[in-house]
Scaffold this motif. Structure first.
Motif, mmCIF file in Angstrom:
data_model
loop_
_atom_site.group_PDB
_atom_site.id
_atom_site.type_symbol
_atom_site.label_atom_id
_atom_site.label_comp_id
_atom_site.label_asym_id
_atom_site.label_seq_id
_atom_site.Cartn_x
_atom_site.Cartn_y
_atom_site.Cartn_z
ATOM 1 N N VAL A 60 4.023 1.722 -1.039
ATOM 2 C CA VAL A 60 4.768 1.997 -2.262
ATOM 3 C C VAL A 60 3.810 2.285 -3.414
ATOM 4 O O VAL A 60 4.090 3.135 -4.272
ATOM 5 C CB VAL A 60 5.778 0.864 -2.575
ATOM 6 N N ALA A 61 2.629 1.655 -3.413
ATOM 7 C CA ALA A 61 1.646 1.940 -4.466
ATOM 8 C C ALA A 61 1.182 3.394 -4.355
ATOM 9 O O ALA A 61 1.008 4.084 -5.359
ATOM 10 C CB ALA A 61 0.459 0.989 -4.355
ATOM 11 N N PHE A 71 10.291 4.596 -12.634
ATOM 12 C CA PHE A 71 9.888 5.990 -12.823
ATOM 13 C C PHE A 71 10.874 6.960 -12.200
ATOM 14 O O PHE A 71 11.083 8.061 -12.717
ATOM 15 C CB PHE A 71 8.476 6.228 -12.280
ATOM 16 N N PHE A 90 3.828 10.025 -7.635
ATOM 17 C CA PHE A 90 4.753 10.425 -8.698
ATOM 18 C C PHE A 90 4.071 10.496 -10.051
ATOM 19 O O PHE A 90 4.417 11.321 -10.891
ATOM 20 C CB PHE A 90 5.954 9.478 -8.750
ATOM 21 N N LEU A 91 3.070 9.636 -10.261
ATOM 22 C CA LEU A 91 2.414 9.611 -11.566
ATOM 23 C C LEU A 91 1.412 10.743 -11.732
ATOM 24 O O LEU A 91 1.265 11.295 -12.806
ATOM 25 C CB LEU A 91 1.703 8.274 -11.770
ATOM 26 N N VAL A 109 5.325 -3.397 -7.742
ATOM 27 C CA VAL A 109 5.080 -1.961 -7.712
ATOM 28 C C VAL A 109 6.346 -1.214 -7.291
ATOM 29 O O VAL A 109 6.632 -0.122 -7.803
ATOM 30 C CB VAL A 109 3.857 -1.604 -6.841
ATOM 31 N N ALA A 110 7.171 -1.827 -6.429
ATOM 32 C CA ALA A 110 8.428 -1.184 -6.040
ATOM 33 C C ALA A 110 9.349 -1.065 -7.258
ATOM 34 O O ALA A 110 10.025 -0.056 -7.448
ATOM 35 C CB ALA A 110 9.113 -1.970 -4.928
ATOM 36 N N LEU A 130 0.836 -1.207 0.000
ATOM 37 C CA LEU A 130 0.000 0.000 0.000
ATOM 38 C C LEU A 130 0.869 1.255 0.000
ATOM 39 O O LEU A 130 0.607 2.217 -0.723
ATOM 40 C CB LEU A 130 -0.912 0.023 1.227
ATOM 41 N N TYR A 147 4.085 -6.262 -3.937
ATOM 42 C CA TYR A 147 5.015 -5.256 -3.435
ATOM 43 C C TYR A 147 6.245 -5.157 -4.333
ATOM 44 O O TYR A 147 6.654 -4.056 -4.735
ATOM 45 C CB TYR A 147 5.415 -5.605 -1.996
ATOM 46 N N ARG A 201 2.934 5.844 -3.087
ATOM 47 C CA ARG A 201 4.043 6.693 -3.501
ATOM 48 C C ARG A 201 4.149 6.738 -5.028
ATOM 49 O O ARG A 201 4.393 7.790 -5.616
ATOM 50 C CB ARG A 201 5.336 6.158 -2.889
ATOM 51 N N LEU A 202 3.944 5.598 -5.663
ATOM 52 C CA LEU A 202 3.965 5.569 -7.132
ATOM 53 C C LEU A 202 2.870 6.474 -7.680
ATOM 54 O O LEU A 202 3.107 7.280 -8.586
ATOM 55 C CB LEU A 202 3.786 4.137 -7.636
ATOM 56 N N ASP A 203 1.658 6.365 -7.134
ATOM 57 C CA ASP A 203 0.560 7.219 -7.585
ATOM 58 C C ASP A 203 0.932 8.691 -7.440
ATOM 59 O O ASP A 203 0.635 9.508 -8.317
ATOM 60 C CB ASP A 203 -0.715 6.932 -6.780
ATOM 61 N N ARG A 235 -5.543 -3.349 -3.364
ATOM 62 C CA ARG A 235 -5.563 -2.242 -2.408
ATOM 63 C C ARG A 235 -6.978 -2.037 -1.871
ATOM 64 O O ARG A 235 -7.211 -1.955 -0.671
ATOM 65 C CB ARG A 235 -5.058 -0.952 -3.064
ATOM 66 N N LEU A 289 8.037 1.715 -9.435
ATOM 67 C CA LEU A 289 8.396 3.014 -8.869
ATOM 68 C C LEU A 289 9.852 3.339 -9.179
ATOM 69 O O LEU A 289 10.171 4.444 -9.628
ATOM 70 C CB LEU A 289 8.164 3.015 -7.353
ATOM 71 N N ILE A 314 -8.168 -5.042 0.401
ATOM 72 C CA ILE A 314 -7.692 -5.136 1.782
ATOM 73 C C ILE A 314 -8.009 -3.908 2.628
ATOM 74 O O ILE A 314 -8.105 -4.004 3.836
ATOM 75 C CB ILE A 314 -6.179 -5.464 1.874
#
Lengths: 199, 199
Positions: free
Chosen positions: A146-147, B153, A153-154, B146-147, A144, B143, A149-151, B93, B150, B96
């Motif tokens: 890192v996802a 990116f 950045f995107l 997605v890591a 959750l 995880y 954090r990716l969002d 996401r 990230l 959960i």
DNA sequence: ATGTTTTCTTGACCAAAGTCAACCATTTCT
DNA sequence: AGAAATGGTTGACTTTGGTCAAGAAAACAT
């Protein structure tokens, strides 16, 4: 060393609280986990994991703080995360894949940590359903984080990421130098300086 | 419908193979899981999850393909992931955390899926240590994925991400329109077109 | 086959962040 | 206190990707 003992017990209690939020543990399960922890001190700027090394431990921070960062070929450093007293810090990717870490973990201040070796952790996962479950909840939490954090950045501008960080953790800004915040936000120090200037 | 039955059995076998790579399951554990799956068909462009909805299921793709994408206020769409036959697709996401999805999941072709409801999944997690363990392995896999994305990116240029995608999954380029690839790489279609032109 | 969408490309221009360099301000060391 | 190191700001210029617009090419339907 009564003060040291008191802090140690407080840390253990903090860890158990943290776990109980995720999965209630019976005493036997908790004792088995607690028995695996060892305590050590870390000096400021000391690295507890080097880029290129395989990570073999998961550390609970009793006191002090750490940064988790990548170093590029050109020597530039990009901070992925900060960790403070009460947090767990590790390169979980390296722990579960057995691959060399692509990040350093470095103490930003003198620190005291309680660590568990991955061999012990994996044994506990096998032995106790509740601890495997706890591991699942922790992995889900990492996912959750890192996802999200990716969002960020995107879908957000550097300025929006800075604002969100201010809301979420304004304390951080006083505790770490601004160039590390910039790095965490994915911009150069000059850019963060300009973002701050135009508010 | 002998052909349909054969494909169904092949799918079940594919799922069991997939699981066995992560955690070997005993027959009772596998049967309990398999009993929760229901099959349905999905039409091209049909959404199996809408932005704003809470996701209540995890789907195995027997045939067809899906895209997982975010839609911004201005109407622009940004693809986070593609899923094909043999993959699981869900918004884990949302599953959960019980929060509304921030992404749509849409079929890119007519599809057949086998889905398990999250209530059943959570019950199986509680009941069987091995399935909780499997859930941990799956969360760990999410995880890692997605890591890695990230990192791509943060540390790679759009051109490098495109090259990496070519290496990893050149098939993808034939199966989905280029503007979706651009979106997945985090750039505008014009930019991807120019990246391709200057190689 | 023909016309209509949909997808892809190209050009001219713009905006945002990076680069490079100079210069303050603050902390740390002796 | 003074020197040195570290951290932060500002300006001029560059680079990269986005925007807008026009067309070409490919896919699809009738």
């Amino acid at each position: 060393m009564a003060a040291g003992l008191a802090r140690y017990l407080a840390s253990m209690e903090a860890i158990r609280q943290y776990f109980n939020q995720l999965v209630p543990l019976e005493d036997a399960e908790w004792q088995a986990f607690a028995a695996c922890l060892t305590k050590r001190t870390v000096k400021r700027k000391e690295k507890i994991l080097l880029l290129g090394q395989v990570c073999h431990e998961v550390c609970f921070i009793e006191s002090g703080s750490f940064r988790f960062f990548h170093e590029r070929e050109d020597g530039s450093e990009w901070v992925t995360a900060f960790f403070f007293a009460g947090d767990f810090v590790t390169n979980y990717r390296s722990v579960i894949t057995n691959q060399p870490s692509s990040h350093h973990i470095e103490a930003m201040q003198d620190a005291v940590i309680l660590s568990i070796q991955k061999a012990d952790l994996f044994r506990l996962y096998l032995e106790f359903h509740a601890l495997d479950r706890l591991g699942r909840r922790i992995a889900e939490g990492l996912y959750l984080t890192v996802a999200h954090r990716l969002d960020a950045f995107l879908y957000e501008s550097p300025e929006e990421r800075y604002e969100a960080l201010l809301q979420r953790n304004s304390r951080l800004l006083n505790e770490v130098p601004q160039y590390m915040i910039a790095s965490y936000l994915g911009v150069k120090p000059e850019t963060l300086s300009r973002i701050r200037a135009r508010r």
